[in-house]
Enzyme design. Structure first.
Site, mmCIF file in Angstrom:
data_model
loop_
_atom_site.group_PDB
_atom_site.id
_atom_site.type_symbol
_atom_site.label_atom_id
_atom_site.label_comp_id
_atom_site.label_asym_id
_atom_site.label_seq_id
_atom_site.Cartn_x
_atom_site.Cartn_y
_atom_site.Cartn_z
ATOM 1 N N ARG A 110 0.857 -1.183 0.000
ATOM 2 C CA ARG A 110 0.000 0.000 0.000
ATOM 3 C C ARG A 110 0.897 1.239 0.000
ATOM 4 O O ARG A 110 1.907 1.290 0.705
ATOM 5 C CB ARG A 110 -0.912 0.022 1.243
ATOM 6 C CG ARG A 110 -1.997 -1.042 1.237
ATOM 7 C CD ARG A 110 -3.064 -0.732 0.200
ATOM 8 N NE ARG A 110 -4.173 -1.677 0.236
ATOM 9 C CZ ARG A 110 -4.243 -2.771 -0.510
ATOM 10 N NH1 ARG A 110 -3.244 -3.071 -1.341
ATOM 11 N NH2 ARG A 110 -5.294 -3.572 -0.434
ATOM 12 N N GLU A 154 -3.458 7.604 -6.068
ATOM 13 C CA GLU A 154 -3.416 6.874 -7.338
ATOM 14 C C GLU A 154 -4.504 7.364 -8.289
ATOM 15 O O GLU A 154 -5.679 7.393 -7.902
ATOM 16 C CB GLU A 154 -3.560 5.369 -7.080
ATOM 17 C CG GLU A 154 -2.382 4.801 -6.293
ATOM 18 C CD GLU A 154 -2.428 3.281 -6.141
ATOM 19 O OE1 GLU A 154 -3.437 2.674 -6.590
ATOM 20 O OE2 GLU A 154 -1.484 2.700 -5.611
ATOM 21 N N HIS A 168 0.157 0.075 -10.289
ATOM 22 C CA HIS A 168 -0.609 -0.864 -9.453
ATOM 23 C C HIS A 168 -0.955 -2.139 -10.238
ATOM 24 O O HIS A 168 -2.123 -2.502 -10.412
ATOM 25 C CB HIS A 168 -1.875 -0.201 -8.925
ATOM 26 C CG HIS A 168 -2.355 -0.803 -7.632
ATOM 27 N ND1 HIS A 168 -2.954 -0.066 -6.653
ATOM 28 C CD2 HIS A 168 -2.322 -2.078 -7.153
ATOM 29 C CE1 HIS A 168 -3.270 -0.844 -5.632
ATOM 30 N NE2 HIS A 168 -2.899 -2.078 -5.918
#
Length: 597
Positions: A285, A314, A333
């Protein structure tokens, strides 16, 4: 006279609907009771429709793998409608019994209200459930399930891919060649064989990364205060302290959940403890790293390189100094982005949704099933007591020793059939696991989650003589075969032991180890072992008063006058490091610990 009986994960239930019952089940973790919501419809109304020849309808609002779609079609009518606006979703949802989303669809309170009680289950194809309003789901009798295991290997593989790509400057060299340059000397890398990798967080993904790193010839250490040491040894990994991991690692790979305790755990202070030239990988994370501090560490040469798949925001800003840094490798990601993982997620979430529609309670549920409101009303203060005892006990475990066996003892004057301890056990597990994990623990998944982590929960009933007016006299939590951060919490049998009671509706801590105390479980607690002498309460109280820390309760338990004593202090605020140091420097105080509730 009191008698006791022992059992493992088997507890007498009230004469109420079982977990497989098709009757309504009322909210287990909504501590506030809302009588007007007793009309919440059952989780499994759709079963009746199916029995009459109809099929439930599942709305798939985001792209799902074909294998998952096929599995759903065997049981339900499937409506694949992507890119719905919030208004369109609210319009369609009243015709659907289940909804499957990924991370892009917000399942808000309005969605549950628009379903008019028909929506029985929401499936999140992935791990995080930030986009689902869990409170609204529970209030509307809707189960929420996710797919937490299918991404494990994909995330681990991506972590290793980033580690090796970073070590050999693959991304930078690729961009250079494509720009028409040939800079062999500039992109000399480092070998990974023989280097020390610190895996920070030794859960499912972290342990898989460790296995693969061992195959690359790396020496692997890990930090996870709650990981079983035997599991680490089986892989050939040494469990070490947080500071030792920082000081000795050539590479650091992050795999801890984002919790208040891990937020920005890598910061200026922790970077300063690292070996100069360390390399960092993050596929966990973004929030576990202070990104501005990482830029400073890169510029100072403390961190040689970083490889990041996740970010605090993000997508990150286009002008992000971290993203643009020449010694940082980034991906958008992609940890779970393999074809195999996507199919696995599709199957996992489809199976959970179909199971829920059949009336089964999934182990991957992330919100609570329901228990009768009258039971919850009576157990409410004991539910709070159970969770807080779990939170206290786990914070007393010294890092690296692992936690395998927990014994819970309930003392009650009620008969075996008149006390349902499922919820209490679940809340103890919740207190033990949630502070150090991203998993949501509830009545459905508590035992499953404990088993996944190698945690054996045994329960004992002490049957007391007297009036059964109150459901419980006390709850005791013991953790065996661990070291303690506070030696006085170890009982005469060598286990960490905490015990609590409910007094006037308020949970109290009443025993630590062999010492009797009495302090309300509100705010946080400071435990001190000291020489029993005059003025100790005033000395510690003055230190806290100078720091403007409010004391809400204070209690002293002792072996005998002028011998050893344990002082338990309830505080509303977290004392500063300086204040805690002053307490520790008091000559008569032999040890102390600060515990957050």
């Amino acid at each position: 006279m009191a008698t006791s009986s022992s059992q493992t994960l088997r507890t007498p239930f009230l004469k109420t609907p079982s977990l497989n019952s098709k009757l309504p089940l009322y909210s287990a973790f909504s501590v506030a009771i809302h009588p007007t919501r007793r009309s919440v419809k059952p989780l499994v109304v759709v079963v009746s429709a199916a029995a009459l020849g109809g099929k439930p309808t599942v709305l798939v609002a985001e792209k799902l793998g074909d294998a998952g779609i096929e599995l759903l079609k065997e049981f339900a009518n499937v409506d694949c409608a992507y890119n719905l606006s919030p208004e369109e979703l609210c319009t369609k949802i009243s015709l659907c019994d289940a909804l499957i989303v990924r991370s892009g669809t917000k399942v808000s309170r309005e969605v549950f209200e628009s379903s008019a009680g028909r929506l029985k289950v929401v499936g999140r194809a992935g791990v995080g459930i930030d986009n689902v309003d869990l409170a609204a789901a529970t209030e509307h009798g809707c189960l929420v399930v996710n797919a937490p295991t299918a991404n494990t290997v994909a995330a681990a593989e991506h972590g290793i891919a980033l580690l090796t790509a970073m070590a050999r400057n693959v991304a930078q060299a690729d961009a250079s060649v494509k720009a028409g340059k040939w800079q062999r000397n500039k992109y000399v890398g480092v070998s990974v064989v023989g280097k020390t990798l610190a895996v920070m967080g030794f859960g499912k993904v972290g342990s898989e990364v460790a296995r693969r790193a061992k195959g690359l010839g790396m020496h692997v250490i890990a930090h996870d205060p709650y990981a079983p040491s035997d599991r680490a040894r089986a892989i050939g990994v040494d469990l070490v302290s947080f500071d030792e991991a920082l000081a000795t690692a050539d590479f650091i790979s992050l795999h801890m959940p984002l919790t208040p305790a891990t937020s920005k755990i890598l910061n200026d202070e922790t970077f300063a403890k690292m070996k100069k030239g360390v390399r960092i990988v993050n596929v966990a994370r973004g929030g576990v790293i202070d990104e501005e501090a990482l830029v400073r560490a890169l510029d100072a040469g403390i961190v040689a390189q970083a490889a990041l798949d996740v970010f605090t925001q993000e997508p990150p800003p286009k002008d992000s100094k971290l993203v643009q840094h020449e010694r940082v490798t980034v991906t958008p990601h992609l940890g779970a982005s393999t074809m195999e993982a996507q199919e696995g997620v599709a199957i996992e979430v489809a199976e959970a949704v179909v199971g829920a529609l059949k009336g089964e309670l999934a182990a991957t549920a992330v919100n609570a099933p329901m228990v009768p409101a009258e039971v919850l009303t009576e157990l409410k203060p004991y539910v709070e007591l159970a969770e807080k005892l779990g939170r206290l006990a786990v914070q007393l475990v010294a890092g690296g020793s692992g936690m395998k066996t927990v014994k819970v003892t309930y003392a009650s004057a009620r008969g075996p059939d008149d006390l349902d301890t499922r919820l209490l056990r679940a809340m103890i597990i919740k207190g033990l696991i949630e502070p150090i994990s991203s998993v949501f623990v509830n009545l459905v998944n508590a035992d499953f989650t404990a088993k996944q982590r190698g945690l054996k929960i045994t329960e004992e009933r002490i049957n007391l003589d007297g009036s059964p007016e109150s459901p419980l006299d006390f709850i005791q939590v013991q953790i065996a075969n661990v070291e303690s951060r506070f030696a006085s919490s170890i009982s005469e049998y060598g286990e960490i032991k905490v015990e609590g009671r409910v007094k006037d509706g308020i949970p109290h801590l009443t025993k630590v180890g062999s010492f009797d105390v009495d302090v309300t479980l509100e705010g946080s607690i400071i435990l001190c072992r000291q020489v029993d002498q005059p003025g100790m309460i005033g000395t510690v109280g003055s230190i806290l008063g100078e720091e403007n820390v409010n004391v809400n309760f204070m209690s002293v338990g002792r072996i005998a006058p002028r011998k050893q004593a344990v002082m338990a202090i309830g505080v509303d605020d977290q004392p500063s490091k300086e204040a805690l140091k002053k307490i520790g420097d008091v000559p008569a105080i032999e040890e102390f610990v600060f515990l957050k509730l």
